[in-house]
Structure formats: structure tokens, C-alpha cells
Write a protein that holds these residues in place. Structure first.
Motif, PDB file in Angstrom:
ATOM      1  N   TYR A 215       0.973  -4.703  -8.381  1.00 59.93           N
ATOM      2  CA  TYR A 215       2.293  -4.509  -8.704  1.00 59.93           C
ATOM      3  C   TYR A 215       2.456  -3.198  -9.387  1.00 59.93           C
ATOM      4  O   TYR A 215       3.470  -2.450  -9.327  1.00 59.93           O
ATOM      5  N   LEU A 216       1.464  -2.692 -10.263  1.00 57.12           N
ATOM      6  CA  LEU A 216       1.484  -1.604 -10.827  1.00 57.12           C
ATOM      7  C   LEU A 216       1.588  -0.221  -9.865  1.00 57.12           C
ATOM      8  O   LEU A 216       2.607   0.531 -10.053  1.00 57.12           O
ATOM      9  N   LEU A 217       0.822  -0.242  -8.798  1.00 53.52           N
ATOM     10  CA  LEU A 217       0.974   0.730  -7.902  1.00 53.52           C
ATOM     11  C   LEU A 217       2.371   0.608  -6.965  1.00 53.52           C
ATOM     12  O   LEU A 217       2.449   1.665  -6.329  1.00 53.52           O
ATOM     13  N   ASP A 218       2.872  -0.657  -6.793  1.00 50.80           N
ATOM     14  CA  ASP A 218       3.988  -0.432  -6.244  1.00 50.80           C
ATOM     15  C   ASP A 218       5.012  -0.314  -7.044  1.00 50.80           C
ATOM     16  O   ASP A 218       6.292  -0.258  -6.776  1.00 50.80           O
ATOM     17  N   GLY A 219       4.785   0.180  -8.252  1.00 50.81           N
ATOM     18  CA  GLY A 219       5.972   0.255  -9.270  1.00 50.81           C
ATOM     19  C   GLY A 219       6.865  -0.637  -9.895  1.00 50.81           C
ATOM     20  O   GLY A 219       7.951  -0.519 -10.179  1.00 50.81           O
ATOM     21  N   VAL A 220       6.211  -1.789  -9.600  1.00 50.44           N
ATOM     22  CA  VAL A 220       7.182  -2.992 -10.471  1.00 50.44           C
ATOM     23  C   VAL A 220       6.495  -3.758 -11.420  1.00 50.44           C
ATOM     24  O   VAL A 220       6.498  -4.889 -11.405  1.00 50.44           O
ATOM     25  N   SER A 221       5.562  -3.019 -12.226  1.00 52.03           N
ATOM     26  CA  SER A 221       4.941  -3.614 -13.238  1.00 52.03           C
ATOM     27  C   SER A 221       5.697  -4.172 -14.363  1.00 52.03           C
ATOM     28  O   SER A 221       5.359  -5.366 -14.804  1.00 52.03           O
ATOM     29  N   VAL A 222       6.739  -3.627 -14.647  1.00 51.21           N
ATOM     30  CA  VAL A 222       7.737  -4.491 -15.542  1.00 51.21           C
ATOM     31  C   VAL A 222       8.028  -5.854 -15.136  1.00 51.21           C
ATOM     32  O   VAL A 222       8.185  -6.772 -15.854  1.00 51.21           O
ATOM     33  N   PHE A 223       8.392  -6.070 -13.817  1.00 52.74           N
ATOM     34  CA  PHE A 223       8.523  -7.280 -13.213  1.00 52.74           C
ATOM     35  C   PHE A 223       7.255  -8.109 -13.397  1.00 52.74           C
ATOM     36  O   PHE A 223       7.503  -9.347 -13.832  1.00 52.74           O
ATOM     37  N   SER A 304      13.289  -7.213 -20.710  1.00 52.29           N
ATOM     38  CA  SER A 304      12.794  -6.598 -21.983  1.00 52.29           C
ATOM     39  C   SER A 304      12.579  -7.966 -22.799  1.00 52.29           C
ATOM     40  O   SER A 304      11.500  -8.027 -23.625  1.00 52.29           O
ATOM     41  N   LEU A 305      13.591  -8.859 -22.768  1.00 54.73           N
ATOM     42  CA  LEU A 305      13.677  -9.884 -23.626  1.00 54.73           C
ATOM     43  C   LEU A 305      12.550 -10.948 -23.332  1.00 54.73           C
ATOM     44  O   LEU A 305      11.656 -11.486 -24.184  1.00 54.73           O
TER      45      LEU A 305
END
Lengths: 334, 254
Positions: A215-223, A304-305
Motif C-alpha cells: 500500500y505504501l509503495l502504491d502511495g495509499v498508506s493513509v488509507f 485523520s479522525l
């Protein structure tokens, strides 16, 4: 003495003890009353001595078997351990004092289990960072039908998967019963093999680390963190705790030290059981969160919440278990 | 060759009570435990189906299923714990088959022990209906499954207490051997060991297979008929053995 007379003179009291025990075993102490208790004790002592005498008088297996069974039942009933105190007060004390105490006393086992999980996760992260195709070998191929980014976009575009209380309740119940069973298995493996428990935690860590990194490598780590965080904050520590409780039991089983194995086990048991009750409670809460709150996408709850809630839950769990509290008066030295 | 019965004895565990009376615990084998388990599972499933019906009638579908899932889990884990604690180690199934869970010292099991032996059940159950637990208990001296090992418990077989009828069966209303001369001969010629053998035979007759029972009674009856010079052609061999035993033990003389 003549065996016939021996049996004749005593068989009434044997029968009486049988009756009293039958009644006593299925009633509370109050129902039995002091009279009943005294009678039971008196009969038990008599039958015990009858058994000893009978052994020197006869080899009749039926008679000895019967007396043996009877004395055994009495012994079990009389030397059982008793329970005391009101239910509510005991529950409060159990959750407020005894469960956290058990975790603090076994901090080293908890640290070992947590280290196994975290090292596994680190291994997973590094393996995928070094070689992104490694993820496909570490993670079950059924998760690779689409890239993490596609998956996220799809989930965010769709309606919320969980929109009613019914959905949330059902999904939550399935999750926590499943997770509790998994925690039982982790516990059992750790208790009976020590290394097996550590290994299970490590491999689960690897999987987690590998998935997170894709997920991090795909740029969606926040999700990813918003999606796994709220329940993961309780669930992942709980699985580690179950492993830790298993390590405590396993240590008593394999390295009892000066004690006999049974004695070592018995000494560890109160802590083991308290830790496991804790695990079950945390997993129920985690399951209910996973079945509802964790499933919400950004449309409903800002990420964020969700991440903030995850952080608060995690800190609260650790504070509950590991921050020493002032013992209340009357509980000092507990 | 080891005589039959020796194998069971070897597995027994001896407990010394504080009164210095040794008590034997006989670990139960897989067969009776399996039957007890089937009984318990049937009871749990029955209860569960009733509970599910009620829950589904009260709540909306999803919430009801959530409760059913929870109830099924709670019942499967909680039922044995409840009965092992409340009924001194006997679930209804165990009770039906004369089994009891006790702690390694022969005492009743405690909450922690019951809890542990029942959560390790998840591992014992693998890979299929107690494959692992069954296999382990075959190799354990006390026939323990993994859960018993972790909780230091064992399942013992309690011989059912003798039913009073078993003893009353000795007291036949009419005893053909009760003449002074016959009684004298009987008491003089039958020694203590034979008496015990006869008593055991009578007590156990009900548990023997009918043909084995007949053969044994015939053999023993014929032997004593000759040896004690009993002249009672109308008396069957089994009744002769019973009357003889009753006479020896003074049963039915008032």
C-alpha cells in the motif's frame, strides 16, 4: 474382624454418604447448611477409615472399588477450593486490578511476543522494499486481483459496505468469534511448543508488514492505516497477548525449575487465565470496531479522525495494562 | 502373558489424601470420552437451535445472526466450563458415561483449569474432530488431551456405584440350602477366598454377557454341587450359586 460383619455394620453409612454427596454436589453451601456439612465431614472420615480397614481385611474388588470411589468423591468435595465475595465487586476487582497486574507481572513474555510480531513486520517491510515482487510470494495470491490503489479507488467509489446496524452487528460478531478462536490457537501453540507460538506471531507480522508496504509503495498508506488502524490497534496487540499468555503456560510446562511441572503450571495459571480473559474482551471490542467504524471510507469519516481514534485506542489499551495505578485502600499488597 | 485387567491397573494414578488414605484414579479411555462428547455436543446443538429460534423471532435478521454467532461460541466454550465447575467435573454427557474431570491431584478442577482445558480444545479439535487431541491422549500415560496437559487435569472413569438391587438380588426369598446340616457343611468347606470369589461373581453377573454368565454359573454351580454334596435337582446352577453366597454371607436370616 469378620468381613461380613464389617460390611453389615457399615453399609448404612456408606449409602448415607452417597446420598449426602449426591445432594451436596448439586447445591450451594448455604443450601447444604452447617448441619449437612458436619454430617458430610463425619461420614467422609468414617468411610476413609473404613476403606483403610477394608484394604487389610479383604481383596474383594467390588467392595474396595465402591469404597474407593466413595472416599474419592468425598475427598474431592471437601478439599475443593471455595469462592468468596459478591459478584460485582469481584468483577470490578478482576478487571480493574487482577488483569492488568497479570500483564505487568508477565511483561517479559508480553515483550517477547510483541517483539516476534514486530520483527516479523519489519522483515515483511524490508523484504517488499528490497524487492517488490517478494510481496506476491509472501501474500496469498487471492489478495492480488487488483493493485492496492485500484482497490482503494473502488472502495471509495462504492456505497459504504456497512450501512446498517444489522450489517455491522453480524460482521462484528463473525469477526470477534473468529479472532478469539485464532487467539486460542495462538495460545495453545505457544503453551505446548513455545517456539511454535513465536513462529506464528512472526509469520503474521511478516504478512502484515508486506501488505502495508504494498500500500505504501502504491502511495495509499493513509488509507491503509485508516482502514486497519482502528481495530488493529486492539486486535494485533491481543493476538500478541494470547501468544504471551501461551508462553507463560509453556514456560511452566517446559521449565518448571525447582517445582514439579504440575505445581509450576498451577502457579502460573491465575495469571494465564487473567491474560486470556483480557484478550477475549479486547477482541470483542476490536471485532465490533472492525465490523463498523473500520469499514467507513473518507465519505463518512475523515481518515485523520480514524487514525486518531486508532492511536487513542492503542495508547488507552497499553495504559490500562501497563501503567501502574495507585492501589486503593484495602487492596494494598494485592 | 499378562492377565487381563492388569493393563487398567497400571494406568491408575494413586492420590494420597490428607487423611492418608490412598485413592485410585482410573483415567478414562477414548471410547467413553467420545460418547460423552457426542452427548454433550447433541445437547449444545439442541439448546442452540432453540436459542436461535428465539433470537430470530425477537431481533432483526442481522442483529439476530450476530447474537446467534455469539451464542454458539459462548455455548461451545461455556457449556463445559459451567458444568465442570457447577457439577464437580461432570458435564451431562460425562455424567451419563460415568466420567469426571478432576485436577491432577484428584481435586475438583478450578475455574482457571476448566477455562484453559476448554480453550486448548480448539487445538485438540484440529485437523478434524479431535484428531490431534485423540492422538496425543493415546500416547499420554493418563490419557490426557492437549488441553488436559496445559490445565493439569485428567478425565477419570468412575465405576458406577453398586446399585442396591445388585445386593438385594442375593436375598432370594426362599433359600433351598438353609438347612442346618447344609449350612454347616457350607461354612466348613468354603474358605475366605472362595467366598469372595462367589460374592464377586454374583455382584458382577448382571454385567456379564448372557452366554458367559450362563457358562460361568454352570461351571461354578456344578463344582459346588458335587463338592458340598448338595442334593437339589430342581435348583438351577445360577440359583444354587446365589443361595450358596447368600448363606455364606448370612443374608436373609433376619
Amino acid at each position: 474382624m469378620d468381613i461380613d460383619r464389617f460390611v453389615d455394620e457399615r453399609k448404612d453409612r456408606w449409602r448415607r454418604l452417597e446420598e449426602v454427596l449426591e445432594r451436596a454436589e448439586s447445591s450451594t453451601e448455604q443450601e447444604l447448611g452447617p448441619e449437612g456439612m458436619r454430617e458430610l465431614l463425619r461420614l467422609y472420615r468414617l468411610v476413609s477409615s473404613d476403606l483403610n480397614q477394608a484394604r487389610s481385611l479383604t481383596a474383594d474388588p467390588e467392595l474396595l472399588e465402591r469404597l474407593n470411589a466413595l472416599a474419592g468423591r468425598g475427598y474431592r468435595f471437601i478439599y475443593r477450593s471455595r469462592r468468596e465475595g459478591g459478584t460485582l465487586g469481584r468483577l470490578r476487582r478482576f478487571l480493574g486490578v487482577e488483569v492488568p497486574d497479570a500483564y505487568r507481572q508477565e511483561a517479559w513474555s508480553v515483550a517477547t511476543a510483541a517483539a516476534a510480531l514486530l520483527l516479523g513486520a519489519l522483515f515483511g517491510v524490508l523484504a517488499v522494499l528490497a524487492n517488490p515482487t517478494a510481496a506476491e510470494e509472501l501474500i496469498d495470491p487471492m489478495f492480488f486481483t487488483q493493485s492496492p490503489r485500484e482497490r482503494v479507488e473502488e472502495i471509495e467509489k462504492q456505497e459504504e459496505r456497512i450501512s446498517t446496524l444489522d450489517d455491522a452487528a453480524l460482521f462484528g460478531a463473525q469477526l470477534y468469534t473468529h479472532n478469539i478462536k485464532v487467539s486460542f490457537l495462538a495460545f495453545s501453540l505457544a503453551a505446548l511448543t513455545l517456539a511454535g507460538g513465536v513462529w506464528i506471531l512472526f509469520t503474521n507480522g511478516v504478512l502484515l508488514g508486506a501488505v502495508a508496504t504494498t500500500y505504501l509503495l502504491d502511495g495509499v498508506s493513509v488509507f491503509f492505516f485508516a482502514w486497519v488502524g482502528p481495530h488493529g490497534a486492539l486486535e494485533l496487540p491481543s493476538i500478541a497477548f494470547a501468544g504471551a499468555a501461551g508462553l507463560v503456560a509453556g514456560r511452566a510446562l517446559f521449565f518448571p525449575g525447582d517445582l514439579s511441572r504440575a505445581a509450576a503450571l498451577r502457579r502460573a495459571m491465575p495469571r494465564v487465565w487473567r491474560m486470556m480473559v483480557g484478550v477475549m474482551l479486547f477482541l470483542v471490542v476490536a471485532g465490533l470496531i472492525e465490523g463498523s467504524f473500520s469499514q467507513f471510507s473518507a465519505k463518512t469519516v475523515p481518515y485523520s479522525l480514524k487514525i486518531a481514534v486508532a492511536a487513542i485506542l492503542h495508547v488507552a489499551l497499553l495504559a490500562y495494562l501497563f501503567v501502574p495505578r495507585q492501589s486503593q485502600p484495602g487492596e494494598a499488597g494485592a | 502373558m499378562t492377565p487381563p485387567g492388569d493393563r487398567r491397573r497400571r494406568r491408575d494414578r494413586l492420590i494420597l489424601t490428607p487423611e492418608h488414605v490412598p485413592i485410585r484414579l482410573s483415567p478414562a479411555g477414548l471410547g467413553s470420552r467420545f460418547l460423552a462428547l457426542l452427548t454433550d455436543v447433541t445437547i449444545v446443538l439442541g439448546t442452540l437451535s432453540i436459542v436461535s429460534l428465539a433470537l430470530r423471532a425477537i431481533f432483526s435478521p442481522g442483529v439476530a445472526e450476530a447474537f446467534v454467532t455469539t451464542a454458539s461460541f459462548v455455548l461451545f466454550v461455556g457449556y463445559p466450563i459451567f458444568f465442570e465447575l457447577r457439577h464437580q467435573g461432570r458435564t451431562p454427557g460425562k455424567r451419563a458415561f460415568g466420567l469426571r474431570v478432576v485436577d491432577g491431584r484428584g481435586l475438583p478442577i478450578r475455574l482457571e483449569q476448566s477455562f484453559l482445558r476448554n480453550i486448548v480444545r480448539t487445538l485438540d479439535f484440529l485437523p478434524l474432530f479431535y484428531g490431534l487431541g485423540g492422538l496425543v491422549s493415546l500416547f499420554d500415560r493418563d490419557r490426557r488431551r492437549l488441553g488436559d496437559i496445559v490445565a493439569d487435569t485428567l478425565v477419570v472413569h468412575e465405576r458406577l456405584p453398586l446399585r442396591p438391587q445388585g445386593e438385594i438380588r442375593l436375598e432370594r426369598r426362599f433359600n433351598a440350602l438353609r438347612t442346618p446340616s447344609a449350612l454347616r457343611r457350607i461354612r466348613q468347606r468354603v474358605d475366605l477366598e472362595e467366598r469372595e470369589l462367589l460374592l464377586t461373581l454374583c455382584m458382577r453377573a448382571d454385567r456379564l454377557e448372557p452366554s458367559a454368565r450362563y457358562d460361568l454359573m454352570e461351571e461354578v454351580g456344578t463344582y459346588y454341587r458335587q463338592r458340598l454334596e448338595i442334593d437339589a435337582p430342581h435348583l438351577s446352577n445360577e440359583n444354587l450359586v446365589r443361595d450358596l453366597t447368600a448363606a455364606l454371607y448370612n443374608v436373609g436370616e433376619g
